[in-house]
Design an enzyme around this catalytic site. Structure first.
Site, short mmCIF file in Angstrom:
data_model
loop_
_atom_site.label_atom_id
_atom_site.label_comp_id
_atom_site.label_asym_id
_atom_site.label_seq_id
_atom_site.Cartn_x
_atom_site.Cartn_y
_atom_site.Cartn_z
N GLN A 100 -18.79 4.70 22.00
CA GLN A 100 -19.13 5.56 20.86
C GLN A 100 -18.01 5.53 19.81
OE1 GLN A 100 -22.15 7.24 20.49
NE2 GLN A 100 -21.42 7.71 18.45
N LYS A 159 -28.42 10.44 23.29
CA LYS A 159 -28.69 9.12 23.86
C LYS A 159 -29.01 9.25 25.36
CE LYS A 159 -25.97 6.83 20.32
NZ LYS A 159 -24.70 6.23 19.88
N ASP A 175 -25.20 -2.17 21.14
CA ASP A 175 -25.04 -1.68 19.76
C ASP A 175 -25.19 -2.82 18.76
OD1 ASP A 175 -24.79 1.06 19.51
OD2 ASP A 175 -22.62 1.10 19.90
#
Ligand code: NAD
Length: 291
Positions: A96, A52, A119
């Site tokens: 995460q 990422k 997200d």
């Protein structure tokens, strides 16, 4: 039969995003800024966050990884989230997953300001998505939509069978494809579905997201169907240097000849997920959804 090339689609979208960032910054705006919070030492999570970070650099975003030790308490993590929510420099951030067992993922997801939730996991974004309002879409379903769009695959009036009902893949992709513009008739299958084989065999589009290697076989696929394989299972292999290989949820070799389109594993849906995060971060940088 066409093998859908996720790497090619991802590269094309990455270029588009980079051009838009270059345009923004040339006009004096600041580049979007993404923060990734990583708790603990999970190997796969470290790899994902590394990818990422690299992709952010490639498209011209600013990014930081906030690394916190495994023993970080839920309270400490929530305090960091509160700080990121209030930091005007940060456009979007992700925590995460998975998190260490002593931290509630749901509490963490709900603590993130929906305006920075790139997200797309916060219930406000999920609710907006289901209502057809602008929102940050979860990355994997959005990646699937990008593949269908890129290959101009007809969806209107088609019967789409989704196998799996998780909050991050099955449920959202089923909802999105039923919406106006995509116009599929959608069936969701799950571990309690009866006659699964027959149901899947009636699908014009089959999306396999159950996490069981090579579960979908040729006898479950209607000739000419579009097959999207989301599954990733690591299995031991004596043919690779690493000693393992990745398998999808679809038995590719026997299913592919029956399909009109199929995604391989790896190289299909996988490369799209990061790009969708980049799309959301660009939207966050532009304050496109919440103003
Ligand atoms: P999950 O375990 O949360 O959900 C799996 C779903 O499959 C459940 O809803 C369950 O009801 C259903 N299921 C399980 N066994 C079944 C069976 N025998 N018949 C019918 N349905 C069954 O999984 P997830 O997080 O949605 O991930 C699914 C797969 O996709 C995993 O392999 C995961 O690694 C992969 N994945 C890939 C990407 C990507 O970027 N390509 C992203 C996310 C997840």
């Amino acid at each position: 039969m066409t093998i859908i090339d996720g790497k090619e689609v991802a590269a094309s979208l990455r270029k588009e995003i980079a051009a838009e960032v270059a345009d923004m910054t040339a006009k004096g705006a600041k580049a979007p800024y993404l923060v990734a919070v990583l708790v603990g030492n999970d190997g796969a999570s470290q790899t994902y966050v590394g990818h990422k970070e690299k992709c952010c650099a490639e498209v011209g975003f600013r990014s930081t990884v906030l690394r916190l030790p495994e023993e970080t308490s839920q309270e400490q993590l929530l305090a960091e989230i509160d700080r990121l929510n209030r930091d005007p420099e940060v456009d979007g951030f992700i925590v995460q997953l998975p998190l260490p067992g002593h931290i509630s993922e749901q509490a963490v997801i709900e603590a993130i300001d929906p305006r920075k939730d790139v997200d797309g996991f916060h219930p406000v974004n999920t609710g907006r998505m289901v209502s057809g309002l602008p929102s940050y879409l979860p990355a994997t379903p959005d990646g699937i939509l990008s593949l269908l769009r890129y290959y101009k695959i007809e969806t209107a009036g088609k019967h789409c069978v989704v196998i799996g009902r998780s909050n991050i893949v099955g449920r959202p992709i089923a909802n999105l494809l039923s919406q106006k513009g995509w116009d599929c008739t959608v069936t969701i299958c799950h571990s309690r579905t009866k006659n699964l084989k027959e149901v899947v065999a009636s699908g014009d589009i089959v999306i396999a997201a159950l996490g069981k290697a090579e579960f979908v076989t040729a006898d479950m696929i209607k000739p000419g169907a579009v097959v999207i394989d989301v599954g990733i299972t690591r299995v031991p292999s004596d043919k690779t240097k690493s000693g393992w290989k990745l398998l999808g949820d679809v038995k590719f070799d026997e299913v592919a000849p029956k399909c009109s389109y199929i995604t391989p594993v790896p190289g299909g849906v996988g490369p799209m997920t990061i790009i969708s995060l980049m799309k959301n971060t660009l939207k966050a940088g532009r304050k496109e959804i919440y103003g």
